[in-house]
Every structure is written in structure tokens, then in C-alpha cells.
Motif scaffolding. Sequence first.
Motif, PDB file in Angstrom:
ATOM      1  N   LEU A 147       0.834  -1.201   0.000  1.00  0.00           N
ATOM      2  CA  LEU A 147       0.000   0.000   0.000  1.00  0.00           C
ATOM      3  C   LEU A 147       0.867   1.249   0.000  1.00  0.00           C
ATOM      4  O   LEU A 147       0.669   2.167  -0.807  1.00  0.00           O
ATOM      5  CB  LEU A 147      -0.918   0.004   1.221  1.00  0.00           C
ATOM      6  CG  LEU A 147      -1.682   1.316   1.462  1.00  0.00           C
ATOM      7  CD1 LEU A 147      -2.672   1.568   0.338  1.00  0.00           C
ATOM      8  CD2 LEU A 147      -2.395   1.288   2.801  1.00  0.00           C
TER       9      LEU A 147
ATOM     10  N   GLU B  52       0.684   3.863  -3.212  1.00  0.00           N
ATOM     11  CA  GLU B  52      -0.343   4.886  -3.093  1.00  0.00           C
ATOM     12  C   GLU B  52       0.074   6.212  -3.730  1.00  0.00           C
ATOM     13  O   GLU B  52      -0.771   6.945  -4.236  1.00  0.00           O
ATOM     14  CB  GLU B  52      -0.748   5.096  -1.630  1.00  0.00           C
ATOM     15  CG  GLU B  52       0.322   5.647  -0.734  1.00  0.00           C
ATOM     16  CD  GLU B  52      -0.153   5.741   0.726  1.00  0.00           C
ATOM     17  OE1 GLU B  52      -1.331   5.417   0.998  1.00  0.00           O
ATOM     18  OE2 GLU B  52       0.664   6.124   1.588  1.00  0.00           O
TER      19      GLU B  52
ATOM     20  N   ILE C 228      -7.358   7.586  -4.443  1.00  0.00           N
ATOM     21  CA  ILE C 228      -7.321   6.771  -3.233  1.00  0.00           C
ATOM     22  C   ILE C 228      -8.682   6.911  -2.559  1.00  0.00           C
ATOM     23  O   ILE C 228      -9.147   8.025  -2.307  1.00  0.00           O
ATOM     24  CB  ILE C 228      -6.211   7.228  -2.274  1.00  0.00           C
ATOM     25  CG1 ILE C 228      -4.833   7.041  -2.914  1.00  0.00           C
ATOM     26  CG2 ILE C 228      -6.288   6.457  -0.956  1.00  0.00           C
ATOM     27  CD1 ILE C 228      -3.693   7.586  -2.080  1.00  0.00           C
ATOM     28  N   ARG C 229      -9.321   5.788  -2.267  1.00  0.00           N
ATOM     29  CA  ARG C 229     -10.591   5.786  -1.546  1.00  0.00           C
ATOM     30  C   ARG C 229     -10.409   5.023  -0.242  1.00  0.00           C
ATOM     31  O   ARG C 229      -9.847   3.927  -0.239  1.00  0.00           O
ATOM     32  CB  ARG C 229     -11.695   5.141  -2.390  1.00  0.00           C
ATOM     33  CG  ARG C 229     -12.080   5.944  -3.626  1.00  0.00           C
ATOM     34  CD  ARG C 229     -13.236   5.281  -4.373  1.00  0.00           C
ATOM     35  NE  ARG C 229     -13.724   6.104  -5.456  1.00  0.00           N
ATOM     36  CZ  ARG C 229     -13.241   6.081  -6.701  1.00  0.00           C
ATOM     37  NH1 ARG C 229     -12.246   5.263  -6.990  1.00  0.00           N
ATOM     38  NH2 ARG C 229     -13.744   6.870  -7.629  1.00  0.00           N
ATOM     39  N   THR C 230     -10.887   5.599   0.842  1.00  0.00           N
ATOM     40  CA  THR C 230     -10.712   4.966   2.135  1.00  0.00           C
ATOM     41  C   THR C 230     -11.946   5.176   3.008  1.00  0.00           C
ATOM     42  O   THR C 230     -12.618   6.207   2.914  1.00  0.00           O
ATOM     43  CB  THR C 230      -9.460   5.514   2.861  1.00  0.00           C
ATOM     44  OG1 THR C 230      -9.313   4.874   4.132  1.00  0.00           O
ATOM     45  CG2 THR C 230      -9.555   7.018   3.087  1.00  0.00           C
ATOM     46  N   TYR C 231     -12.255   4.184   3.835  1.00  0.00           N
ATOM     47  CA  TYR C 231     -13.323   4.286   4.825  1.00  0.00           C
ATOM     48  C   TYR C 231     -12.712   4.033   6.183  1.00  0.00           C
ATOM     49  O   TYR C 231     -11.988   3.043   6.366  1.00  0.00           O
ATOM     50  CB  TYR C 231     -14.439   3.269   4.548  1.00  0.00           C
ATOM     51  CG  TYR C 231     -15.391   3.118   5.721  1.00  0.00           C
ATOM     52  CD1 TYR C 231     -16.192   4.184   6.112  1.00  0.00           C
ATOM     53  CD2 TYR C 231     -15.455   1.930   6.433  1.00  0.00           C
ATOM     54  CE1 TYR C 231     -17.052   4.060   7.200  1.00  0.00           C
ATOM     55  CE2 TYR C 231     -16.320   1.791   7.520  1.00  0.00           C
ATOM     56  CZ  TYR C 231     -17.112   2.857   7.893  1.00  0.00           C
ATOM     57  OH  TYR C 231     -17.948   2.740   8.965  1.00  0.00           O
ATOM     58  N   GLU C 232     -12.965   4.913   7.130  1.00  0.00           N
ATOM     59  CA  GLU C 232     -12.352   4.773   8.444  1.00  0.00           C
ATOM     60  C   GLU C 232     -13.412   4.849   9.542  1.00  0.00           C
ATOM     61  O   GLU C 232     -13.992   5.917   9.779  1.00  0.00           O
ATOM     62  CB  GLU C 232     -11.303   5.877   8.651  1.00  0.00           C
ATOM     63  CG  GLU C 232     -10.559   5.770   9.956  1.00  0.00           C
ATOM     64  CD  GLU C 232      -9.958   4.394  10.169  1.00  0.00           C
ATOM     65  OE1 GLU C 232     -10.496   3.637  11.014  1.00  0.00           O
ATOM     66  OE2 GLU C 232      -8.976   4.059   9.496  1.00  0.00           O
TER      67      GLU C 232
ATOM     68  N   PRO D  22      -8.432   9.102   8.902  1.00  0.00           N
ATOM     69  CA  PRO D  22      -7.531   8.377   7.996  1.00  0.00           C
ATOM     70  C   PRO D  22      -6.085   8.873   8.111  1.00  0.00           C
ATOM     71  O   PRO D  22      -5.844  10.075   8.311  1.00  0.00           O
ATOM     72  CB  PRO D  22      -8.114   8.697   6.613  1.00  0.00           C
ATOM     73  CG  PRO D  22      -9.556   8.972   6.867  1.00  0.00           C
ATOM     74  CD  PRO D  22      -9.599   9.662   8.202  1.00  0.00           C
TER      75      PRO D  22
ATOM     76  N   ALA E 130     -12.348  10.233   1.250  1.00  0.00           N
ATOM     77  CA  ALA E 130     -12.344   9.617   2.571  1.00  0.00           C
ATOM     78  C   ALA E 130     -13.732   9.691   3.182  1.00  0.00           C
ATOM     79  O   ALA E 130     -14.321  10.772   3.274  1.00  0.00           O
ATOM     80  CB  ALA E 130     -11.341  10.325   3.481  1.00  0.00           C
TER      81      ALA E 130
END
Length: 218
Positions: free
Chosen positions: A118, A122, A128-132, A137, A186
Motif C-alpha cells: 500500500l 499509493e 485513493i478511496r478509504t473508509y475509516e 484516515p 475519505a
Amino acid sequence: MTAADPSPSLFVRPLGAVESNPTALKLILGGKLRELRTGAGLDPADVDEKLGFSRSKTSRIELGRHGCKPSDAEALLGLYGVRDEEDVAEFMRLVQQSRQPDWWRSFGDVLSDFFTPLVALEGAAATIRTYEPFYIPGLLQTSAYTRAVIESGPGHLLAHEIRRRVDLRQERQRQLDQPDAPRLWAVIDESVLMRSVGGAQVMRDQLVHLLAMMRRPG
């Protein structure tokens, strides 16, 4: 594309930020070599035998697991019938780029094996897609927030180990300042914004930073 009739350019579009990411370059160059090999009607084992490579070396190069030496790249291009001088020069230039040290290798002491891919890729991503659900994040954390998260984790870390982990996260964030930086999406659980990490001042600074990041392009 065929071996005898290559396209006008081996790479249809500029590679952009990928050129400064050796790990990503290895993958792209390997994919192009696989495409050329397939067009030439050869199997990996055929190539290994014809060029005197060790067993599965061609496959490792194509998967980006084995750095491609300039001499190997020249031999592969020749075998696949790539003769255009500009194509060869461009490919060899990228091979040299792919052999540069990755910035993250200096953090090998704090990078887990599962996390390395990663971090390695990156910076070369377009998006970049992220779920926190638990924390802000990593790419959007302040250094104080990062330190508080690390210090609250399991196990006991020495001061220099904590500092190294904070430095690594800050270095990852600097990639968002590059001209060809990824676009970051995010999704953060609402509870994350309400949960105190590191105390009131740390959270206040973190939320202010998050708002500032939201206003930036990308």
C-alpha cells in the motif's frame, strides 16, 4: 501489436507520477514485457530457455517481483522484435528509473510486510478511496494525532519507534503535495469526529486540519 510491427509508442500515454515510483514502474514495465511476449507467441519458459535465464525469471520480471536489469531488458526487447530506437531508448530510460531506491525503504524497520504494498503504490495512484470507522484516515492526520493513536495501541513501543512511525505517516502525506498527487476520497464515521484522541487540543487541531484539507483541490 506484433513483434514485427510494434505500435508507434510502447506507452500510449505519459506515465506521470508513476515515473517517480520505482515499485509501480516495475509493475508497468513487467506488464508491457508480458504484452510483448504474448504478441511474439512465446511462453515464459521459452524466453527463459532462449535467453539463458534462471527458471521463472521471466515471470518474476513480468510480475514486478524481480527488478529488470538493463542487459535483461535489452535482450527481452530484442527477442520480442522491438527495433524502433525511440521505443528502446524510452523503455531503457524507464528501466533505469525503476532501479532507483523507493523512499519508503528507509522505513523498513517500522513497515509491516502486509502494509508495504500500500505504501509503495499509493503515491502513484490516480485516486485513493478509504473508509475509516475508528480514526481519522492516516493521510489526513496531524502528527500529534498520529502519535496519540500509536501510543494508545497494543504493546509498548520505545520513543524512537513511535517517532519513526509518525515520520512515516507524515512522509506518506507529502505525496499529496506533489503536482500529480492522487485524488483522495475519505468516508469517516461520525463517531470518529466525536471520539477524543490525545486530548482536547489535539482533537481541536486535528479537526481544523481536516477542514483545511477538505478545502484543497483533490
